[in-house]
Design a protein around this motif. Structure first.
Motif, PDB file in Angstrom:
ATOM      1  N   ARG A  23       1.003  -1.235  -0.027  1.00  0.00           N
ATOM      2  CA  ARG A  23       0.046   0.112  -0.030  1.00  0.00           C
ATOM      3  C   ARG A  23       1.033   1.348  -0.030  1.00  0.00           C
ATOM      4  O   ARG A  23       2.104   1.270   0.653  1.00  0.00           O
ATOM      5  CB  ARG A  23      -0.874  -0.085   1.358  1.00  0.00           C
ATOM      6  N   PRO A  24       0.378   2.405  -0.772  1.00  0.00           N
ATOM      7  CA  PRO A  24       1.547   3.560  -0.875  1.00  0.00           C
ATOM      8  C   PRO A  24       1.232   4.106   0.466  1.00  0.00           C
ATOM      9  O   PRO A  24       0.067   4.274   1.227  1.00  0.00           O
ATOM     10  CB  PRO A  24       0.765   4.200  -2.083  1.00  0.00           C
ATOM     11  N   VAL A  25       2.193   4.954   0.787  1.00  0.00           N
ATOM     12  CA  VAL A  25       1.888   6.038   2.000  1.00  0.00           C
ATOM     13  C   VAL A  25       1.026   7.046   1.648  1.00  0.00           C
ATOM     14  O   VAL A  25       1.465   7.824   0.694  1.00  0.00           O
ATOM     15  CB  VAL A  25       3.295   6.328   2.539  1.00  0.00           C
ATOM     16  N   PRO A  26      -0.188   7.382   2.475  1.00  0.00           N
ATOM     17  CA  PRO A  26      -0.966   8.496   1.857  1.00  0.00           C
ATOM     18  C   PRO A  26      -0.284   9.868   2.102  1.00  0.00           C
ATOM     19  O   PRO A  26       0.852   9.875   2.808  1.00  0.00           O
ATOM     20  CB  PRO A  26      -1.945   8.296   2.920  1.00  0.00           C
ATOM     21  N   PRO A  27      -0.419  10.524   1.089  1.00  0.00           N
ATOM     22  CA  PRO A  27       0.219  12.056   1.133  1.00  0.00           C
ATOM     23  C   PRO A  27       0.043  12.922   2.183  1.00  0.00           C
ATOM     24  O   PRO A  27      -1.147  12.379   3.139  1.00  0.00           O
ATOM     25  CB  PRO A  27      -0.149  12.748  -0.141  1.00  0.00           C
ATOM     26  N   PRO A  28       0.653  13.724   2.777  1.00  0.00           N
ATOM     27  CA  PRO A  28       0.493  14.423   3.818  1.00  0.00           C
ATOM     28  C   PRO A  28      -0.852  15.189   4.160  1.00  0.00           C
ATOM     29  O   PRO A  28      -1.442  15.450   5.022  1.00  0.00           O
ATOM     30  CB  PRO A  28       1.533  15.658   3.926  1.00  0.00           C
ATOM     31  N   PHE A  29      -1.449  15.618   3.060  1.00  0.00           N
ATOM     32  CA  PHE A  29      -2.712  16.315   2.895  1.00  0.00           C
ATOM     33  C   PHE A  29      -3.763  15.402   3.495  1.00  0.00           C
ATOM     34  O   PHE A  29      -4.655  15.806   4.390  1.00  0.00           O
ATOM     35  CB  PHE A  29      -3.346  16.798   1.662  1.00  0.00           C
ATOM     36  N   MET A  30      -3.797  14.075   3.354  1.00  0.00           N
ATOM     37  CA  MET A  30      -4.675  13.115   3.809  1.00  0.00           C
ATOM     38  C   MET A  30      -4.470  13.012   5.611  1.00  0.00           C
ATOM     39  O   MET A  30      -5.540  13.149   6.307  1.00  0.00           O
ATOM     40  CB  MET A  30      -4.695  11.820   3.138  1.00  0.00           C
ATOM     41  N   TRP A  31      -3.367  13.324   5.866  1.00  0.00           N
ATOM     42  CA  TRP A  31      -3.037  13.062   7.570  1.00  0.00           C
ATOM     43  C   TRP A  31      -3.545  14.236   8.296  1.00  0.00           C
ATOM     44  O   TRP A  31      -3.952  14.466   9.261  1.00  0.00           O
ATOM     45  CB  TRP A  31      -1.781  12.720   7.832  1.00  0.00           C
TER      46      TRP A  31
ATOM     47  N   ALA B 252      -8.278   9.044  -7.440  1.00  0.00           N
ATOM     48  CA  ALA B 252      -7.973   9.402  -6.003  1.00  0.00           C
ATOM     49  C   ALA B 252      -7.304   7.938  -5.225  1.00  0.00           C
ATOM     50  O   ALA B 252      -6.709   7.955  -4.217  1.00  0.00           O
ATOM     51  CB  ALA B 252      -9.062   9.820  -5.426  1.00  0.00           C
ATOM     52  N   ARG B 253      -8.106   6.967  -5.708  1.00  0.00           N
ATOM     53  CA  ARG B 253      -7.607   5.725  -5.043  1.00  0.00           C
ATOM     54  C   ARG B 253      -6.089   5.327  -5.094  1.00  0.00           C
ATOM     55  O   ARG B 253      -5.486   4.898  -4.211  1.00  0.00           O
ATOM     56  CB  ARG B 253      -8.559   4.562  -5.825  1.00  0.00           C
ATOM     57  N   ASP B 254      -5.421   5.631  -6.299  1.00  0.00           N
ATOM     58  CA  ASP B 254      -3.871   5.799  -6.077  1.00  0.00           C
ATOM     59  C   ASP B 254      -3.251   6.272  -5.078  1.00  0.00           C
ATOM     60  O   ASP B 254      -2.083   5.851  -4.863  1.00  0.00           O
ATOM     61  CB  ASP B 254      -3.382   6.567  -7.604  1.00  0.00           C
ATOM     62  N   LEU B 255      -3.975   7.182  -4.277  1.00  0.00           N
ATOM     63  CA  LEU B 255      -3.122   7.748  -3.354  1.00  0.00           C
ATOM     64  C   LEU B 255      -3.109   6.852  -2.029  1.00  0.00           C
ATOM     65  O   LEU B 255      -2.193   7.290  -1.268  1.00  0.00           O
ATOM     66  CB  LEU B 255      -3.969   9.023  -2.840  1.00  0.00           C
ATOM     67  N   PHE B 256      -3.981   5.872  -2.014  1.00  0.00           N
ATOM     68  CA  PHE B 256      -4.021   5.046  -0.771  1.00  0.00           C
ATOM     69  C   PHE B 256      -4.055   3.502  -0.931  1.00  0.00           C
ATOM     70  O   PHE B 256      -4.345   2.733   0.151  1.00  0.00           O
ATOM     71  CB  PHE B 256      -5.174   5.564   0.143  1.00  0.00           C
ATOM     72  N   MET B 257      -4.296   3.141  -2.124  1.00  0.00           N
ATOM     73  CA  MET B 257      -4.252   1.787  -2.548  1.00  0.00           C
ATOM     74  C   MET B 257      -3.375   1.350  -3.391  1.00  0.00           C
ATOM     75  O   MET B 257      -2.943   2.118  -4.423  1.00  0.00           O
ATOM     76  CB  MET B 257      -5.812   1.347  -3.054  1.00  0.00           C
ATOM     77  N   PRO B 258      -2.796   0.086  -3.575  1.00  0.00           N
ATOM     78  CA  PRO B 258      -1.924  -0.276  -4.584  1.00  0.00           C
ATOM     79  C   PRO B 258      -2.454  -0.287  -5.983  1.00  0.00           C
ATOM     80  O   PRO B 258      -3.615  -0.320  -6.156  1.00  0.00           O
ATOM     81  CB  PRO B 258      -1.559  -2.024  -4.266  1.00  0.00           C
ATOM     82  N   PRO B 259      -1.661   0.045  -6.866  1.00  0.00           N
ATOM     83  CA  PRO B 259      -2.492   0.317  -8.306  1.00  0.00           C
ATOM     84  C   PRO B 259      -3.165  -1.112  -8.928  1.00  0.00           C
ATOM     85  O   PRO B 259      -4.077  -0.815  -9.565  1.00  0.00           O
ATOM     86  CB  PRO B 259      -1.062   0.339  -9.323  1.00  0.00           C
ATOM     87  N   SER B 260      -2.735  -2.172  -8.270  1.00  0.00           N
ATOM     88  CA  SER B 260      -3.457  -3.359  -9.093  1.00  0.00           C
ATOM     89  C   SER B 260      -4.935  -3.352  -8.207  1.00  0.00           C
ATOM     90  O   SER B 260      -5.758  -3.970  -9.035  1.00  0.00           O
ATOM     91  CB  SER B 260      -2.852  -4.574  -8.511  1.00  0.00           C
ATOM     92  N   ILE B 261      -5.278  -2.746  -7.281  1.00  0.00           N
ATOM     93  CA  ILE B 261      -6.384  -2.734  -6.588  1.00  0.00           C
ATOM     94  C   ILE B 261      -7.129  -1.313  -7.025  1.00  0.00           C
ATOM     95  O   ILE B 261      -8.434  -1.200  -7.530  1.00  0.00           O
ATOM     96  CB  ILE B 261      -6.422  -2.923  -5.126  1.00  0.00           C
ATOM     97  N   ALA B 262      -6.461  -0.422  -6.881  1.00  0.00           N
ATOM     98  CA  ALA B 262      -6.873   0.947  -7.376  1.00  0.00           C
ATOM     99  C   ALA B 262      -7.583   1.135  -8.467  1.00  0.00           C
ATOM    100  O   ALA B 262      -8.617   1.750  -8.851  1.00  0.00           O
ATOM    101  CB  ALA B 262      -5.639   2.138  -7.252  1.00  0.00           C
ATOM    102  N   ARG B 263      -6.867   0.613  -9.802  1.00  0.00           N
ATOM    103  CA  ARG B 263      -7.486   0.772 -11.138  1.00  0.00           C
ATOM    104  C   ARG B 263      -8.638  -0.160 -11.475  1.00  0.00           C
ATOM    105  O   ARG B 263      -8.959  -0.368 -12.380  1.00  0.00           O
ATOM    106  CB  ARG B 263      -6.340   0.773 -11.985  1.00  0.00           C
ATOM    107  N   LEU B 264      -9.206  -0.937 -10.523  1.00  0.00           N
ATOM    108  CA  LEU B 264     -10.352  -1.791 -10.822  1.00  0.00           C
ATOM    109  C   LEU B 264     -11.589  -1.265 -10.877  1.00  0.00           C
ATOM    110  O   LEU B 264     -12.735  -1.815 -11.513  1.00  0.00           O
ATOM    111  CB  LEU B 264     -10.468  -3.013  -9.838  1.00  0.00           C
ATOM    112  N   LEU B 265     -11.728  -0.141 -10.345  1.00  0.00           N
ATOM    113  CA  LEU B 265     -12.773   0.696 -10.457  1.00  0.00           C
ATOM    114  C   LEU B 265     -12.755   2.040 -11.267  1.00  0.00           C
ATOM    115  O   LEU B 265     -11.608   2.893 -10.855  1.00  0.00           O
ATOM    116  CB  LEU B 265     -13.569   0.991  -8.970  1.00  0.00           C
TER     117      LEU B 265
END
Length: 103
Positions: free
Chosen positions: A10-18, A90-103
């Motif tokens: 899983r990617p580390v979410p960017p600072p704005f999310m925290w 937006a899902r790329d910010l917090f999900m692995p690409p293989s899952i983020a790009r399913l929807l």
């Protein structure tokens, strides 16, 4: 949607999310449900929707690599498609690409 082990880290979410209370709440809910047999589909959708609506300037641009969905979203001109497309990116910010790009 159960998350298979082979999806990648899983990617580390960017600072704005925290820095955002609502993003942090959804990230924590996502983390708690990540390994549940029921999956974390709802949490993924809610997190992406929140980012698209509350942080539109932070939504990544169109995927220019091998994304199968971006060209379809780009061709549609309605507001509903634009919102779903923003959530998709937006899902790329917090999900692995293989899952983020399913929807």
């Amino acid at each position: 949607m159960e998350i298979p082990d082979h999806v990648g880290p899983r990617p580390v979410p960017p600072p704005f999310m925290w820095a955002c209370r609502e993003c942090t709440r959804w990230l924590l809910r996502l983390a708690r449900t990540w390994d549940d047999p029921e999956g974390c589909f709802w949490e993924q959708l809610q997190t992406a929707q929140h980012i698209a609506e509350a942080h539109p300037d932070d939504v990544p641009p169109q995927h220019l690599d091998d994304c199968e969905l971006c060209p379809d979203y780009a061709r549609r001109g309605d507001a509903d498609a634009a919102g779903v497309w923003a959530q998709h990116r937006a899902r790329d910010l917090f999900m692995p690409p293989s899952i983020a790009r399913l929807l």
